[in-house]
Each structure stands twice: as structure tokens, then as C-alpha cells.
Design a protein around this motif. Structure first.
Motif, PDB file in Angstrom:
ATOM      1  N   GLU A 158      26.665 -29.316  21.885  1.00 48.21           N
ATOM      2  CA  GLU A 158      27.185 -28.028  22.370  1.00 48.21           C
ATOM      3  C   GLU A 158      27.609 -27.125  21.209  1.00 48.21           C
ATOM      4  O   GLU A 158      27.273 -25.944  21.182  1.00 48.21           O
ATOM      5  N   ALA A 159      28.348 -27.691  20.259  1.00 51.25           N
ATOM      6  CA  ALA A 159      28.833 -26.896  19.126  1.00 51.25           C
ATOM      7  C   ALA A 159      27.675 -26.378  18.280  1.00 51.25           C
ATOM      8  O   ALA A 159      27.641 -25.191  17.910  1.00 51.25           O
ATOM      9  N   ASN A 160      26.720 -27.246  17.982  1.00 59.86           N
ATOM     10  CA  ASN A 160      25.581 -26.834  17.161  1.00 59.86           C
ATOM     11  C   ASN A 160      24.663 -25.866  17.899  1.00 59.86           C
ATOM     12  O   ASN A 160      24.069 -24.983  17.279  1.00 59.86           O
ATOM     13  N   PHE A 161      24.566 -26.028  19.216  1.00 54.64           N
ATOM     14  CA  PHE A 161      23.757 -25.105  20.018  1.00 54.64           C
ATOM     15  C   PHE A 161      24.349 -23.695  19.955  1.00 54.64           C
ATOM     16  O   PHE A 161      23.641 -22.719  19.701  1.00 54.64           O
ATOM     17  N   LYS A 162      25.663 -23.601  20.139  1.00 57.24           N
ATOM     18  CA  LYS A 162      26.328 -22.294  20.092  1.00 57.24           C
ATOM     19  C   LYS A 162      26.188 -21.643  18.722  1.00 57.24           C
ATOM     20  O   LYS A 162      25.937 -20.438  18.611  1.00 57.24           O
ATOM     21  N   LYS A 163      26.342 -22.437  17.674  1.00 60.08           N
ATOM     22  CA  LYS A 163      26.225 -21.907  16.314  1.00 60.08           C
ATOM     23  C   LYS A 163      24.803 -21.425  16.035  1.00 60.08           C
ATOM     24  O   LYS A 163      24.603 -20.348  15.444  1.00 60.08           O
TER      25      LYS A 163
END
Length: 91
Positions: free
Chosen positions: A48-53
Motif C-alpha cells: 500500500e505504501a509503495n503503491f501510493k508513493k
């Protein structure tokens, strides 16, 4: 080599902008690679974090004119598809 002062300035500006654009494009590609690596790890929080970034940097690159808006949409769709069908993802 340019003979006119304004042409010399434009050449300097082009060099500066090329370096900046290369840096931003590289950061975008790195974010996408980190997202894909987190998919392999199957860690939902990291995904989730890497997708948003990655999405954030892709959008920023398109706004700055580094990539075409259609390329932005295509890349975002590809990442979203991987998120939905990735292993360990429960949606």
C-alpha cells in the motif's frame, strides 16, 4: 557552439532541466520497482505504501511534462492491476 548570448543561456537552461528531468524520471522508476519488490514480499502494508508513493511520483512526472499524460494513465492502470491480482492481496 552558440554565438549569441541568449542561445548560450538557453543551452545552459536545457542542460539544467535535462538533469532535473532525468532525476525525477529515475525516482519514478525506482518507486515502481520498489512497489513490484513489495508485491514479491507479499507484505500488504509495504504494498500500500509503495503503491501510493509510485502513483504520486507518476502523477508529478506527468504534471511536470516528463512523461505524457497517456503514459501516466497507462502506468497507473498497470500498477493497479498488479495490486488487484498480486499474490497475498485480499480485496
Amino acid at each position: 557552439m552558440a554565438n549569441i548570448k541568449s542561445a548560450e543561456k538557453r543551452a545552459r537552461i536545457a542542460k539544467t532541466r535535462t538533469l532535473r528531468n532525468t532525476s525525477r524520471k529515475s525516482a519514478m522508476k525506482t518507486a515502481v520497482k520498489r512497489f513490484e519488490a513489495s508485491l514479491a514480499e507479499q507484505d500488504n502494508e509495504k504494498i500500500e505504501a509503495n503503491f501510493k508513493k509510485a502513483i504520486q511520483l507518476i502523477d508529478k512526472a506527468a504534471v511536470k511534462g516528463i512523461i505524457h499524460p497517456n503514459a501516466r494513465d497507462r502506468k497507473k492502470a498497470q500498477l493497479a492491476k498488479k495490486t488487484e491480482s498480486g499474490p497475498g492481496i485480499k480485496r
